[in-house]
Scaffold this motif. Sequence first.
Motif, PDB file in Angstrom:
ATOM      1  N   THR A 141       0.826  -1.202   0.000  1.00 40.45           N
ATOM      2  CA  THR A 141       0.000   0.000   0.000  1.00 40.45           C
ATOM      3  C   THR A 141       0.858   1.249   0.000  1.00 40.45           C
ATOM      4  O   THR A 141       1.804   1.357   0.782  1.00 40.45           O
ATOM      5  N   THR A 163      -3.172   3.612  -2.587  1.00 39.83           N
ATOM      6  CA  THR A 163      -3.027   2.739  -3.746  1.00 39.83           C
ATOM      7  C   THR A 163      -2.571   1.383  -3.236  1.00 39.83           C
ATOM      8  O   THR A 163      -1.532   1.290  -2.592  1.00 39.83           O
ATOM      9  N   THR A 164      -3.371   0.345  -3.537  1.00 38.62           N
ATOM     10  CA  THR A 164      -3.076  -0.990  -3.026  1.00 38.62           C
ATOM     11  C   THR A 164      -2.878  -1.964  -4.174  1.00 38.62           C
ATOM     12  O   THR A 164      -3.664  -1.983  -5.120  1.00 38.62           O
ATOM     13  N   LYS A 168      -2.655  -5.008 -11.773  1.00 42.87           N
ATOM     14  CA  LYS A 168      -3.910  -4.378 -11.369  1.00 42.87           C
ATOM     15  C   LYS A 168      -3.686  -3.597 -10.078  1.00 42.87           C
ATOM     16  O   LYS A 168      -2.973  -4.052  -9.188  1.00 42.87           O
ATOM     17  N   ALA A 195      -5.671  -0.791  -7.117  1.00 45.06           N
ATOM     18  CA  ALA A 195      -6.868  -0.128  -6.587  1.00 45.06           C
ATOM     19  C   ALA A 195      -6.455   1.255  -6.106  1.00 45.06           C
ATOM     20  O   ALA A 195      -5.563   1.386  -5.269  1.00 45.06           O
ATOM     21  N   LYS A 248      -7.864   4.534  -4.143  1.00 42.90           N
ATOM     22  CA  LYS A 248      -8.970   4.829  -3.238  1.00 42.90           C
ATOM     23  C   LYS A 248      -8.772   6.169  -2.556  1.00 42.90           C
ATOM     24  O   LYS A 248      -7.661   6.517  -2.157  1.00 42.90           O
ATOM     25  N   GLU A 301     -13.465   4.267  -4.727  1.00 40.64           N
ATOM     26  CA  GLU A 301     -12.354   3.481  -5.250  1.00 40.64           C
ATOM     27  C   GLU A 301     -12.574   3.125  -6.711  1.00 40.64           C
ATOM     28  O   GLU A 301     -13.713   2.937  -7.143  1.00 40.64           O
ATOM     29  N   GLN A 355     -10.739   0.459  -9.804  1.00 36.00           N
ATOM     30  CA  GLN A 355      -9.787  -0.606 -10.105  1.00 36.00           C
ATOM     31  C   GLN A 355      -9.142  -0.279 -11.447  1.00 36.00           C
ATOM     32  O   GLN A 355      -9.843  -0.019 -12.424  1.00 36.00           O
TER      33      GLN A 355
END
Length: 194
Positions: free
Chosen positions: A42, A50-51, A76, A78, A80, A87, A89
Motif C-alpha cells: 500500500t 493505492t493498493t 492491477k 486499486a 482509493k 475506489e 480498479q
Amino acid sequence: GSTVWLNESTRLSYEQDFTERIVHLEGEAFFDVTKKEGKSFTILSGEASTTVLGTSFNVRAYPKEDQIEVTVATGKVALKNIETTKEVQLVAGQSGVLEKPTEEVRIEAEVNLNADAWKTQELKFDDAPMSEVIQAAERFYGVKIIADDNLLNCPLTSTTGSDFNDFIKTLNFMNSFKVEQRDSVYIISGKGCN
C-alpha cells in the motif's frame, strides 16, 4: 524484492519494521512491486491510498497539485480516496485520478503515455493535441511554453528524448511551426492545421 524509482523533489518513508508493506509517498515514484503471498503493498499519498499485490505503476502525488494520478504499466491496482472510500480498479494501460478539491476518483478516458517520462527520459505522443503536448513538455523540460490558440488542437505523433532542442526541431519538422524564445518563455506560432 520490490523496486521504487523516485522522481526529483520526492519523499518516500516507511516503518523500520516493514512487515505490513505500507509506504508513504510525497511526490512522484514508479513502483515495481514483487508479489508476496497474502501481503498487499500500500502506498499512502495525501488523500489517496493505492493498493497492489504485484505490479508496476507510476504514482504522481505532489502536495501542491490538485490531483493524484496513478498509471498502471502491468498488473492491477486499486486507487482509493482515504476520506470517502471511493475506489476505482485500474489495469495495465489505465490511469486513474483522485481530484483533491472534489474528492472524485475516476478512470481517465485517455491513457497517459508520459506518466513515467521522468524515468524513461522520453516523451511520447500519439495523435495528441498540441495543448496536451505543451502541458507534457512544460512538466518534462521545466520550461514555459505559449502557443497561438489556432494551434492548440493540432495533432502530433512523435517520440522525443530529454534534449529540449530536439523537441523544438520535432515541432518545426512535423508541423512547420515557428518557435522563438523571449526571455524564459518559448512561443509557438503558425497558421494552424485546420
